[in-house]
Design a protein around this motif. Structure first.
Motif, PDB file in Angstrom:
ATOM      1  N   VAL A  32       0.817  -1.223   0.000  1.00  0.00           N
ATOM      2  CA  VAL A  32       0.000   0.000   0.000  1.00  0.00           C
ATOM      3  C   VAL A  32       0.853   1.277   0.000  1.00  0.00           C
ATOM      4  N   GLY A  33       2.180   1.127  -0.031  1.00  0.00           N
ATOM      5  CA  GLY A  33       3.052   2.295  -0.099  1.00  0.00           C
ATOM      6  C   GLY A  33       3.634   2.751   1.218  1.00  0.00           C
ATOM      7  N   LYS A  34       3.718   1.835   2.180  1.00  0.00           N
ATOM      8  CA  LYS A  34       4.221   2.181   3.514  1.00  0.00           C
ATOM      9  C   LYS A  34       5.683   2.628   3.472  1.00  0.00           C
ATOM     10  N   SER A  35       6.539   1.858   2.845  1.00  0.00           N
ATOM     11  CA  SER A  35       7.965   2.204   2.805  1.00  0.00           C
ATOM     12  C   SER A  35       8.214   3.443   1.964  1.00  0.00           C
ATOM     13  N   ASN A  36       7.447   3.605   0.891  1.00  0.00           N
ATOM     14  CA  ASN A  36       7.537   4.833   0.108  1.00  0.00           C
ATOM     15  C   ASN A  36       7.208   6.046   0.963  1.00  0.00           C
ATOM     16  N   THR A  37       6.201   5.892   1.806  1.00  0.00           N
ATOM     17  CA  THR A  37       5.815   6.975   2.716  1.00  0.00           C
ATOM     18  C   THR A  37       6.953   7.300   3.671  1.00  0.00           C
ATOM     19  N   LEU A  61      12.476  -8.313   4.578  1.00  0.00           N
ATOM     20  CA  LEU A  61      12.219  -7.562   3.346  1.00  0.00           C
ATOM     21  C   LEU A  61      13.003  -6.256   3.399  1.00  0.00           C
ATOM     22  N   ALA A  62      14.007  -6.153   2.525  1.00  0.00           N
ATOM     23  CA  ALA A  62      14.905  -4.993   2.568  1.00  0.00           C
ATOM     24  C   ALA A  62      14.354  -3.862   1.697  1.00  0.00           C
ATOM     25  N   ASN A  63      13.143  -3.413   1.988  1.00  0.00           N
ATOM     26  CA  ASN A  63      12.497  -2.414   1.143  1.00  0.00           C
ATOM     27  C   ASN A  63      13.225  -1.080   1.126  1.00  0.00           C
ATOM     28  N   ILE A  64      13.661  -0.627   2.295  1.00  0.00           N
ATOM     29  CA  ILE A  64      14.286   0.692   2.378  1.00  0.00           C
ATOM     30  C   ILE A  64      15.577   0.736   1.571  1.00  0.00           C
ATOM     31  N   GLU A  65      16.442  -0.254   1.755  1.00  0.00           N
ATOM     32  CA  GLU A  65      17.719  -0.227   1.043  1.00  0.00           C
ATOM     33  C   GLU A  65      17.526  -0.369  -0.458  1.00  0.00           C
ATOM     34  N   ILE A  66      16.548  -1.168  -0.880  1.00  0.00           N
ATOM     35  CA  ILE A  66      16.280  -1.319  -2.316  1.00  0.00           C
ATOM     36  C   ILE A  66      15.792  -0.001  -2.906  1.00  0.00           C
TER      37      ILE A  66
END
Length: 290
Positions: A32-37, A61-66
């Motif tokens: 839903v776009g949490k890490s983007n936020t 899940l390495a969302n921030i670093e990606i």
């Protein structure tokens, strides 16, 4: 660790130290776009002169670093098990936004000895001197790990989209939080962001729907921070691993993130939101699980 000992650790960690504002970003479901936020608010805070660190607490899940296009050399496990200091495990991304990869380190903290746990918490408390704002990017859903972060946080940003499943899952998350034995509604501020809306009015309608049910059945006070529109520029920025707030400051989504960041840093909002610092945050998590 009893409560008296917990307070002693926190007090020792806070002596002659400023306290960071800890903001926890979460969602009822993934995608839903949490890490983007988290990332774009961090960039907007930096543009406003604040020092920011993101703790990526989405285990596995390495969302921030990606999304930052940066590979960290160390994570929280290296602080806990390899003797690294707090500065060594911070990776610096665009605009000098720092981030820490959580890995499985936080979950492992509950198995440490009391003395070593004191050392870890005091080390983490040094983040208060490094950052004005610490953003904790949790996993999605209602796992025990996510709930522990939310219970420990005084300020929660709930990211929700107009999808029926997102609304339902957001309510389920708040219901699980409300039923948690250590949840303190008086000390917790829940603030909703409507993401991927077609128009501004849709965001307000989305908040009104969720807030009506939450107010009736859970009695958790919520406030509305604003909305982020569906934006092809944001999707393009994600593909290129650059925050849209940097790649295209004039994009609809960038302007929306700027507006939300300004609202969060408004004088009235800052005064209403007491700063706890990282020592209190992590002590709350670990003590509750012992």
């Amino acid at each position: 660790m009893d409560q008296a000992e917990q307070l002693r650790i926190i007090k020792a960690s806070q002596q002659a130290r400023p306290l960071a504002r800890v903001i926890t970003v979460t969602s009822g479901k993934g995608g839903v776009g949490k890490s983007n936020t988290s990332i774009n608010l961090a960039i907007q805070f930096r543009k406003m002169g604040k020092k920011v660190i993101i703790l990526d607490a989405d285990f596995g899940l390495a969302n921030i670093e990606i999304m930052f296009g940066a590979v960290p050399k160390h994570n929280l496990c290296d602080l806990i098990y390899q003797g690294k200091n707090i500065k060594e495990i911070i990776t610096w991304g665009p605009m000098e936004v720092g981030f820490i990869s959580g890995g499985s380190g936080i979950a492992g903290m509950t198995n440490l000895s009391r003395d070593y746990l004191t050392y870890i918490i005091q080390n983490l408390a040094q983040l208060d001197a490094i950052a004005d704002i610490i953003i904790v990017d949790t996993g999605a859903g209602i796992s025990d790990a996510v709930l522990e972060f939310l219970v420990a946080s005084g300020e929660i940003l709930l990211v929700t989209t107009p999808e029926p499943t997102s609304i339902t899952d957001s309510y389920s998350l708040l219901k699980a939080l409300y039923r948690h034995p250590r949840f303190n509604e008086e000390a917790t501020k829940v603030k909703m962001i409507a993401n991927r809306v077609e128009k501004e009015a849709e965001g307000q309608i989305l908040f009104n729907k969720l807030n009506a049910v939450v107010t009736r059945y859970l009695k958790i006070p919520m406030t509305y921070l604003g909305c982020v529109p569906e934006d092809a520029q944001l999707s393009r920025a994600v593909m290129q691993q650059v925050p849209v707030s940097l790649q295209n400051p004039g994009a609809k989504s960038s302007v929306a993130y700027e507006s939300i960041a300004k609202k969060l840093l408004g004088k009235e909002e800052e005064e209403r939101q007491p700063k706890r610092g990282m020592a209190a945050f992590f002590s709350h998590i670990v003590t509750g699980k012992r």
